[in-house]
Design an enzyme around this catalytic site. Structure first.
Site, PDB file in Angstrom:
ATOM      1  N   GLU A   1       0.825  -1.217   0.000  1.00 42.83           N
ATOM      2  CA  GLU A   1       0.000   0.000   0.000  1.00 42.83           C
ATOM      3  C   GLU A   1       0.850   1.255   0.000  1.00 42.83           C
ATOM      4  OE1 GLU A   1      -2.473   2.295  -0.658  1.00 42.83           O
ATOM      5  OE2 GLU A   1      -3.737   0.692   0.138  1.00 42.83           O
TER       6      GLU A   1
ATOM      7  N   SER B   1      -6.964   2.777  -3.880  1.00 46.40           N
ATOM      8  CA  SER B   1      -5.668   3.132  -3.303  1.00 46.40           C
ATOM      9  C   SER B   1      -4.707   3.641  -4.366  1.00 46.40           C
ATOM     10  CB  SER B   1      -5.036   1.929  -2.599  1.00 46.40           C
ATOM     11  OG  SER B   1      -5.601   1.731  -1.329  1.00 46.40           O
TER      12      SER B   1
ATOM     13  N   ASP C   1     -13.189  -0.143  -2.230  1.00 48.14           N
ATOM     14  CA  ASP C   1     -13.168  -1.155  -3.285  1.00 48.14           C
ATOM     15  C   ASP C   1     -14.335  -2.128  -3.162  1.00 48.14           C
ATOM     16  OD1 ASP C   1     -10.793   0.112  -3.857  1.00 48.14           O
ATOM     17  OD2 ASP C   1      -9.507  -1.548  -3.230  1.00 48.14           O
TER      18      ASP C   1
ATOM     19  N   ASP D   1       1.156   4.147  -2.901  1.00 48.99           N
ATOM     20  CA  ASP D   1       0.941   5.568  -2.626  1.00 48.99           C
ATOM     21  C   ASP D   1       2.155   6.404  -3.022  1.00 48.99           C
ATOM     22  OD1 ASP D   1      -1.501   4.878  -1.572  1.00 48.99           O
ATOM     23  OD2 ASP D   1      -0.907   5.127   0.520  1.00 48.99           O
TER      24      ASP D   1
END
Length: 540
Positions: free
Chosen positions: A282, A470, A369, A286
């Site tokens: 994650e 994300s 999601d 990002d």
């Protein structure tokens, strides 16, 4: 309040607490906070109550002062007819006019200590007071009982079956109490492609288009940055958790591999250092997409929470806002809006995020999601994810992106997993001119999120392809960082996104997330669509 009168007041509060503990209940004069029963007492078997010695960590959020004045300032700062248009509060203004007083914070700290809590700590801006204790301490302090439960992963958890209350003497000080349940908490919003570089033709909802993964360095071309300046003067933050050692290594490898300058990074550890590494992919998604889409940032700050619990993330939000260094903050996290409302974290986070808006900060948030209903596995209803549904953030939905030769944009349809639906509890912000009703409408904009058209990034030293909202949120965060580089006085993005021409966006007109459908113009599922960066820059 004079010291003598404060001591007298605290003596009265302690007496109330002792009475409550002895009576196994609360005094009728106690007041309910924004933290509600997570599970109704009538629905549980009392034989499942937890042991009184069960340890827990609580975090009390204090109310900001002069909330009405803060709301008035935010409205004026986004009103072109106001002399305060585009004004921003400095940290000194926030401290002087809106933060709790030292006496208020100390009163809460003393109250927790007297109720038996230990390791009582007050945040630097006096907005949060945290402490360690037991279920027995929490019942004495807040009138709450707890029942055994499990979280969504089947792990042992607990939940409060009573609203959290405080004595009337603290009712004007205490907003909410987090840490009273561990059944629900935010989670990351990323999805891994089944095959790296995968190409699918005729995928349902894809309009028959071809989907392929993209190096993050392709997104500036895909979304047409043109002559828009890079975000080299802008500081961007990422709300994260755990150990950032590997994400920093992966980011360095990504920039080196792609011939990009090394990134000026900083890790700000919020509370005690966390050891979790499960979120590495994650934070890779990002950071690498922010750096690539922005053309390079002045500084990238990882605000690393101890965990993804509501209380730890509230502390991370508070740190990012109280530091007031990052003009844009990415949050690829969320949970069922109803859970955040019951937990009290919604109330806590909203007032922190409001301070951020007043300072000119923009939080870019994934819409989730799970389609139109973040609260169940199947989208049978329409309840959005929080904090995407907050009126003080930008909610970023997701698309399936089709590209052509030389990374040219061809089309976008709604990704079926993208969150987007009206809030059930949050008020509509004044700047949101689309949608109906009086509650916040999610989403505002959308970017690529389908894992099959997602980003090929470096995770643990190797290439991997990921999507999910994300991916969409950091793409918008980077886009807005570019806007701030070109127009330094803009501040919070919300009102500007709704005032520019719709020609600034690729309208997403097809696809469904279960409860909402993408249509011509703004819609719940995709907002205005994805940004055409050069056009957005020209329109601001």
């Amino acid at each position: 309040m004079k010291k003598t009168s404060l001591c007298l007041a605290m003596g009265a509060i302690w007496a109330l607490a002792s009475t409550a503990a002895a009576a196994a209940g609360v005094d009728s004069t106690w007041k309910t906070t924004a933290t509600r029963a997570h599970v109704p007492a009538a629905s549980v078997n009392m034989s499942n109550l937890v042991a009184s010695s069960m340890p827990l960590h609580v975090q009390v959020t204090l109310k900001i002062r002069n909330k009405g004045a803060l709301d008035d300032f935010i409205a004026a700062a986004h009103n072109p007819a106001s002399p305060l248009f585009r004004a921003k509060l400095q940290s000194s203004d926030v401290a002087a006019h809106f933060l709790p007083s030292q006496a208020q914070a100390q009163a809460v700290a003393d109250y927790l200590s007297h109720a038996g809590f230990s390791h009582v700590s007050v945040s630097a801006n006096r907005l949060l007071v945290s402490a360690d204790g037991t279920a027995s301490n929490a019942r004495a302090a807040f009138g709450t009982r707890f029942v055994k439960g499990t979280d969504e992963h089947g792990r042992a958890a607990y939940a409060n079956i009573d609203d959290a209350k405080v004595p009337a003497s603290l009712a004007d000080v205490v907003l909410s109490v987090s840490g009273l349940q561990t059944v629900t908490h935010p989670h990351t919003m990323l999805a891994r492609a089944s095959t790296q570089g995968r190409v699918e033709k005729g995928r349902p909802g894809g309009g028959g288009a071809t989907l392929v993964g993209h190096n993050p360095t392709a997104f500036p071309t895909i979304y047409n940055v043109g002559g828009t300046p890079a975000a080299s003067t802008i500081t961007v933050g990422i709300i994260s958790d755990g150990d950032m050692t590997q994400p920093l290594k992966d980011l360095n490898q990504f920039t080196s591999t792609n011939g990009l300058p090394a990134v000026n990074t900083q890790v700000v550890t919020v509370s005690t250092p966390g050891t979790d590494t499960s979120g590495t992919a994650e934070w890779d998604l990002d950071s690498q997409d922010i750096v690539a889409m922005s053309g390079g940032v002045g500084k990238l700050i990882f605000y690393a929470a101890n965990s993804l619990s509501n209380s730890d993330l509230t502390a991370a939000f508070n740190k990012a806002v109280s530091d007031n260094q990052a003009q844009v903050v990415n949050v690829s996290l969320g949970e069922c809006e109803t859970s955040a409302y019951q937990d009290g974290s919604m109330a806590a986070d909203d007032q922190i995020l409001a301070l951020g808006v007043a300072q000119g900060q923009t939080f870019s948030i994934s819409t989730g999601d799970s389609g139109s209903n973040e609260c169940t596995k199947k989208p049978t209803g329409t309840t959005p994810s929080y904090p995407a549904s907050s009126p003080y953030v930008i909610a970023v939905s997701g698309t399936s992106l089709s590209t052509g030769a030389s990374n040219s944009w061809v089309s976008e349809t709604l990704w079926s997993g993208a969150g987007g639906s009206p809030s059930t509890v949050e008020p509509k912000p004044s700047w949101q001119t689309q949608g109906g009703g009086t509650t916040r409408d999610v989403a505002d904009v959308a970017f690529d999120a389908d894992p099959n058209s997602g980003a090929i990034i470096i995770v643990n030293g190797s290439n991997a392809q990921y999507g999910g909202t994300s991916l969409a949120a950091p793409l918008f965060a980077a886009t807005w960082a570019r806007m701030l580089a070109a127009h330094p006085t803009l501040g919070f993005a919300g009102p500007h996104l709704y005032s520019v021409s719709t020609a600034s966006y690729h309208d997403v007109t097809s696809g469904s997330n279960g409860g909402e459908t993408a249509t011509v113009g703004w819609d719940y599922a995709s907002g205005f669509g994805s940004g055409i960066v050069s056009a957005l820059n020209a329109g601001l």
